[in-house]
Design a protein around this motif. Structure first.
Motif, PDB file in Angstrom:
ATOM      1  N   ASP A 126       0.879  -1.167   0.000  1.00 12.59           N
ATOM      2  CA  ASP A 126       0.000   0.000   0.000  1.00 12.59           C
ATOM      3  C   ASP A 126       0.918   1.218   0.000  1.00 12.59           C
ATOM      4  N   ILE A 127       1.101   1.833  -1.165  1.00 10.93           N
ATOM      5  CA  ILE A 127       2.073   2.925  -1.276  1.00 10.93           C
ATOM      6  C   ILE A 127       1.679   4.142  -0.439  1.00 10.93           C
ATOM      7  N   THR A 128       0.418   4.222  -0.010  1.00 11.05           N
ATOM      8  CA  THR A 128       0.001   5.350   0.826  1.00 11.05           C
ATOM      9  C   THR A 128       0.352   5.129   2.294  1.00 11.05           C
ATOM     10  N   CYS A 129       0.758   3.904   2.639  1.00  7.27           N
ATOM     11  CA  CYS A 129       1.067   3.585   4.030  1.00  7.27           C
ATOM     12  C   CYS A 129       2.212   2.565   4.099  1.00  7.27           C
ATOM     13  N   PRO A 130       3.438   2.977   3.742  1.00  3.10           N
ATOM     14  CA  PRO A 130       4.562   2.031   3.804  1.00  3.10           C
ATOM     15  C   PRO A 130       4.852   1.619   5.246  1.00  3.10           C
TER      16      PRO A 130
END
Length: 83
Positions: free
Chosen positions: A31-35
């Motif tokens: 999830d690139i919005t929450c590494p």
């Protein structure tokens, strides 16, 4: 020395890896919005990797970098057993 980031795919997830001063930092970037930073792998001089969680806990040695990623993933998200 620092290397450019690389992407590793393992067990249906995507991980970003960066290398600095011999250590490989592993981050789950599925999830690139929450590494989610998972930890580091360092060559131990005997042909395996020393694997440490983001909190500094030493995990089992790994034969290769993909195995190190799998150890870090399993530490953060253990497999749930049915039954």
């Amino acid at each position: 020395m620092t290397s450019p980031p690389a992407v590793v795919k393992c067990m249906g997830r995507t991980y970003g890896t960066t290398c600095a001063h011999g250590a490989v930092a592993v981050t789950d970037i599925t999830d690139i919005t929450c590494p989610v930073p998972l930890g580091d792998a360092l060559p131990d001089g005997s042909g395996t990797w020393e694997v440490r969680s983001v909190g500094g806990r030493n995990l089992a040695p790994a034969r290769d970098l993909l195995h190190a990623v799998a150890l870090l993933r399993g530490f953060h998200w253990p497999t749930h057993h049915l039954g």
